[in-house]
Structure formats: structure tokens, C-alpha cells
Motif scaffolding. Structure first.
Motif, mmCIF file in Angstrom:
data_model
loop_
_atom_site.group_PDB
_atom_site.id
_atom_site.type_symbol
_atom_site.label_atom_id
_atom_site.label_comp_id
_atom_site.label_asym_id
_atom_site.label_seq_id
_atom_site.Cartn_x
_atom_site.Cartn_y
_atom_site.Cartn_z
ATOM 1 N N GLY A 117 -65.983 96.681 -69.996
ATOM 2 C CA GLY A 117 -65.603 98.084 -70.177
ATOM 3 C C GLY A 117 -66.357 99.066 -69.300
ATOM 4 N N SER A 118 -67.378 98.621 -68.590
ATOM 5 C CA SER A 118 -68.148 99.576 -67.786
ATOM 6 C C SER A 118 -67.644 99.617 -66.347
ATOM 7 N N PRO A 119 -67.456 100.835 -65.802
ATOM 8 C CA PRO A 119 -67.053 100.932 -64.401
ATOM 9 C C PRO A 119 -68.176 100.528 -63.453
ATOM 10 N N GLU A 120 -69.373 100.357 -63.964
ATOM 11 C CA GLU A 120 -70.491 99.889 -63.142
ATOM 12 C C GLU A 120 -70.468 98.371 -62.986
ATOM 13 N N SER A 121 -69.552 97.717 -63.707
ATOM 14 C CA SER A 121 -69.453 96.261 -63.664
ATOM 15 C C SER A 121 -68.062 95.861 -63.199
ATOM 16 N N LYS A 122 -67.967 94.665 -62.649
ATOM 17 C CA LYS A 122 -66.639 94.113 -62.395
ATOM 18 C C LYS A 122 -66.018 93.720 -63.742
ATOM 19 N N PRO A 123 -64.705 93.566 -63.787
ATOM 20 C CA PRO A 123 -64.096 93.025 -65.007
ATOM 21 C C PRO A 123 -64.735 91.673 -65.340
ATOM 22 N N VAL A 124 -64.812 91.374 -66.612
ATOM 23 C CA VAL A 124 -65.537 90.177 -67.044
ATOM 24 C C VAL A 124 -65.017 88.914 -66.355
ATOM 25 N N GLY A 125 -63.721 88.869 -66.151
ATOM 26 C CA GLY A 125 -63.147 87.661 -65.574
ATOM 27 C C GLY A 125 -63.075 87.661 -64.050
ATOM 28 N N ALA A 126 -63.620 88.706 -63.407
ATOM 29 C CA ALA A 126 -63.521 88.788 -61.941
ATOM 30 C C ALA A 126 -64.437 87.762 -61.290
ATOM 31 N N HIS A 185 -67.128 86.092 -58.738
ATOM 32 C CA HIS A 185 -68.403 86.545 -58.182
ATOM 33 C C HIS A 185 -68.236 87.035 -56.746
ATOM 34 N N ASN A 186 -67.199 86.541 -56.068
ATOM 35 C CA ASN A 186 -67.017 86.905 -54.661
ATOM 36 C C ASN A 186 -66.266 88.215 -54.460
ATOM 37 N N SER A 187 -65.625 88.719 -55.507
ATOM 38 C CA SER A 187 -64.849 89.950 -55.322
ATOM 39 C C SER A 187 -65.801 91.133 -55.175
ATOM 40 N N THR A 188 -65.505 91.967 -54.163
ATOM 41 C CA THR A 188 -66.386 93.083 -53.819
ATOM 42 C C THR A 188 -65.642 94.402 -54.029
ATOM 43 N N GLY A 189 -66.373 95.409 -54.530
ATOM 44 C CA GLY A 189 -65.783 96.735 -54.666
ATOM 45 C C GLY A 189 -64.789 96.845 -55.800
ATOM 46 N N LEU A 190 -64.814 95.873 -56.674
ATOM 47 C CA LEU A 190 -63.876 95.869 -57.802
ATOM 48 C C LEU A 190 -64.622 96.348 -59.036
ATOM 49 N N GLU A 191 -64.154 97.447 -59.623
ATOM 50 C CA GLU A 191 -64.861 97.980 -60.790
ATOM 51 C C GLU A 191 -64.029 97.804 -62.033
ATOM 52 N N GLY A 192 -64.769 97.539 -63.153
ATOM 53 C CA GLY A 192 -64.092 97.253 -64.409
ATOM 54 C C GLY A 192 -63.567 98.481 -65.031
#
Lengths: 135, 238
Positions: free
Chosen positions: B220-229, B231-238
Motif C-alpha cells: 500500500g505504500s507508494p514508497e514501495s513496489k507492489p508486493v508481488g513486483a 526485484h528487477n522492476s525499476t521505477g514501479l511504485e505501489g
């Protein structure tokens, strides 16, 4: 003065338009007057007035080191003669007053400037060497 | 470090009330004030304890709030926080971190195109007036966040130096030592020790955030990637 600037600079950062910054700094002039008054009292042999201008810790140390009441012991101190203020540096509750014949340190206690050390001689890279000071 | 999402990102007004629409600002503004009050009260207690030990008079809260001791303690932390965010804003323009939601995508390093930045002929009806204006106003507006952050940083640092020399000299005089000029103070160990002990902690926190957010998640935090994203995805915010 610097303390006053410190507050004004902080107020600037806070974005607060404060009036009266000039009244918040330590009173340099009063520190100089207290140092001169101390020397005058000692010079005219008024031990009571001189001791009234001493801060508690310095007064107590003087009495303990001489085993005499302050009013007597202060007159036996061989302080250099000084009558006029040459320079004052005051920060927070402390001040150093350079007189024409002596250097005096003061602190604010009991709502006024009181002498914490007198008969002080400058030493490079070390505290002033003072003939009268508290612990 | 965050990006608007959902309806607000599309420029639509939310129907939520004032409090819930501004919760983040109100929460941090509130805890800032509480912490500042706490710092003032505990600082006053310490100041007066020292005064009692030295046989000096106690000071009032107002007197303490106008002291160089309080001012230097406040501003030395402010300057480092604003520097931290200023550097983060600027560093993330050109530097990227693979896998971190704090970073842009790897191929977007730099100031980006007018199209990406919605300026020039790519402005939209709801773009800010200075973004539509072009010329000097656009140039200023395009850097306005860094300009304001750097101004606050520099003013805080200046205030720290002025309050710091006053607090330092008060101690010098209490120990029957010679006071120092501002010029000497800003090259002194006291000034740089106060400064660097704050900077190092800020830089550590940012570096930790960049790296930890590659592998760890906060749902739920925009400071984190989605839980299921990945590790290699960059610039993706939850």
C-alpha cells in the motif's frame, strides 16, 4: 549581538516576522558597567560592594582559600588597576570584558551580571590565567 | 519519493473531506510541532540543570527559545534534512538504481524530453501557468523545487553557523577562554562535527531506503513496489 543575530536568522528560516529581535541579546553595556563597578569598589576599599558583584562560586572559593570573609579577602587581592571598558564580548549568559588594565569574566546570576573571574591574563591555546576565579 | 496515483493524478478533484485529503501533510506537520515542543521542553530542562550546577540563574521557556543553544540544535537538524531531500531530488534526475522504486526507469536518466515533462507544445489545459509560459518563467519553474529546497538548506545552515558560534562562545567564556569569530568558527571542528554528524545519518538513511526497497515491500505504500513486483522492476511504485 551574535546571539541576537542567531535568533533573527532562525526567525528568518521559520518565516516568522519577529519584531523586537534587538531586545533579546545579552546586554553588553551592562556587563562592562558591572566590571568597572567591581574594580571601582575594590579600588576604594569597599569590600562589601565588590563582593556583592562577585558570583556565588567565586565568592565562596575566595573565602575558603583565604579563610576570611569575602569583604576582607577581596581587598587583599592584588588586582591590576582598571577604569575604562575597551571591549566587551557577551554570548548567552557569559561575557568577557577587556578593561584598560585588566580582563574580567562575568556571568548572569540573580538577574544581573556578576564577576566570575578577574585579574586575568591571556594565554595562547589555554584558558586565561586569573588571579581571582571560582571553580 | 512519491508519485500521485489514481484520480488525483488525472487531475480530478476528490470528493474526500479536507482532513482525509490532506492527511499526510497534517500528520507530519502535527508530529513536527509535537517533537519541536518536546525538544524545547527537554532542552530547557537540560539548560537549567547545567545552570544550577554552575550557580547560574534559571531561564524561562521564552528565554530558552531565543537562546543560541536552542537555535543551533534546531537548525543543524533542519539543514541536514533539507540537504538530504535536495540531493535526492537532484541525484535522481541523473542517477538510477536498478530494482528500486525510488529510481526512474534506467533509460530515463537525465532531464527527459519536453513530452515526458509536459512542457512546450506538450502542455495541457491544467498545466501550471508558469509551465505554460515558456522562457525564463518555465526555466525557473522547472527547477523551483530544488531552488526552494536549496534556499531553505542554505538559510538553515547559515543560521546554524551564526547560532553555533554564539553557543560555542558562551561555553568558551564560561571556561575563561577566548571567543571565536564567525569566520574562524565555520572552519572549526565544532561546526563541522555538528554538520557532518547530521549529514552522515541522512545519507545512510537515503542509501538504505534505495537499496532495501529493491528487495523489501510495504503493501500500500507508494514508497514501495507492489508486493508481488519483481526485484528487477525499476521505477514501479505501489
Amino acid at each position: 549581538m551574535t546571539r541576537r543575530l542567531a535568533w533573527c536568522a532562525t526567525a528568518l528560516v521559520l518565516g516568522v516576522n519577529l519584531s523586537g529581535c534587538s531586545s533579546l541579546g545579552p546586554d553588553d553595556e551592562a556587563a562592562g558597567e558591572a566590571a568597572v563597578a567591581f574594580h571601582e569598589a575594590q579600588r576604594r576599599g569597599d569590600g562589601g560592594s565588590a563582593c556583592d558583584l562577585l558570583i556565588e562560586t567565586t565568592r565562596t572559593d575566595l573565602e575558603q582559600s583565604t579563610d576570611q570573609p569575602c569583604e576582607t579577602a577581596i581587598l587583599a587581592e592584588s588586582l591590576p588597576s582598571a577604569e575604562q571598558v575597551v571591549d566587551v564580548a557577551a554570548y548567552g549568559r557569559n561575557a568577557r570584558v577587556i578593561l584598560d588594565g585588566d580582563v574580567v569574566f562575568l556571568s548572569v546570576a540573580e538577574g544581573r551580571w556578576q564577576v566570575s573571574a578577574a585579574g586575568c591574563v591571556f594565554q595562547a591555546n589555554a584558558p586565561y590565567d586569573c588571579s581571582l576565579s571560582g571553580s | 519519493m512519491t508519485s500521485a496515483k489514481g484520480a488525483d493524478a488525472k487531475g480530478k478533484r476528490s470528493d474526500r473531506g479536507f482532513l482525509s485529503s490532506n492527511g499526510l501533510t497534517l500528520f507530519f506537520g502535527g508530529i513536527f510541532l509535537l517533537a519541536l515542543v518536546g525538544q524545547a521542553l527537554t532542552g530547557l530542562a537540560l539548560y537549567n540543570n547545567d545552570a544550577a550546577t554552575s550557580g547560574l540563574e534559571q531561564v524561562s521557556l521564552l528565554r530558552y527559545l531565543t537562546s543560541s543553544e536552542f537555535a543551533v540544535d534546531v537548525t543543524e537538524n533542519w539543514q541536514s534534512e533539507y540537504l538530504q531531500f535536495l540531493l535526492y531530488i537532484l541525484a535522481t534526475v541523473w542517477l538510477v538504481q536498478r530494482g528500486s522504486p525510488e529510481s526512474k526507469e534506467l533509460d530515463k536518466a537525465g532531464l527527459e524530453s519536453d513530452e515526458d515533462q509536459m512542457v512546450g507544445k506538450h502542455t495541457r489545459p491544467d498545466s501550471p501557468a508558469w509551465a505554460k509560459a515558456g522562457g525564463l518563467r518555465l526555466s525557473v519553474y522547472a527547477w523551483s523545487l530544488a531552488l526552494v529546497m536549496s534556499t531553505i538548506f542554505l538559510l538553515s545552515w547559515l543560521a546554524q553557523s551564526i547560532a553555533g558560534v554564539s553557543a560555542f562562545n558562551a561555553e568558551q567564556l564560561a571556561e575563561l577562554q577566548e571567543p571565536m569569530s564567525w569566520g574562524s568558527y565555520v572552519t572549526s571542528a565544532d561546526f563541522w562535527n555538528r554538520t557532518l554528524q547530521n549529514w552522515q545519518s541522512e545519507f545512510l538513511a537515503v542509501a538504505s531506503m534505495v537499496v532495501l526497497s529493491i528487495y523489501l515491500r510495504q503493501r500500500g505504500s507508494p514508497e514501495s513496489k507492489p508486493v508481488g513486483a519483481s526485484h528487477n522492476s525499476t521505477g514501479l511504485e505501489g
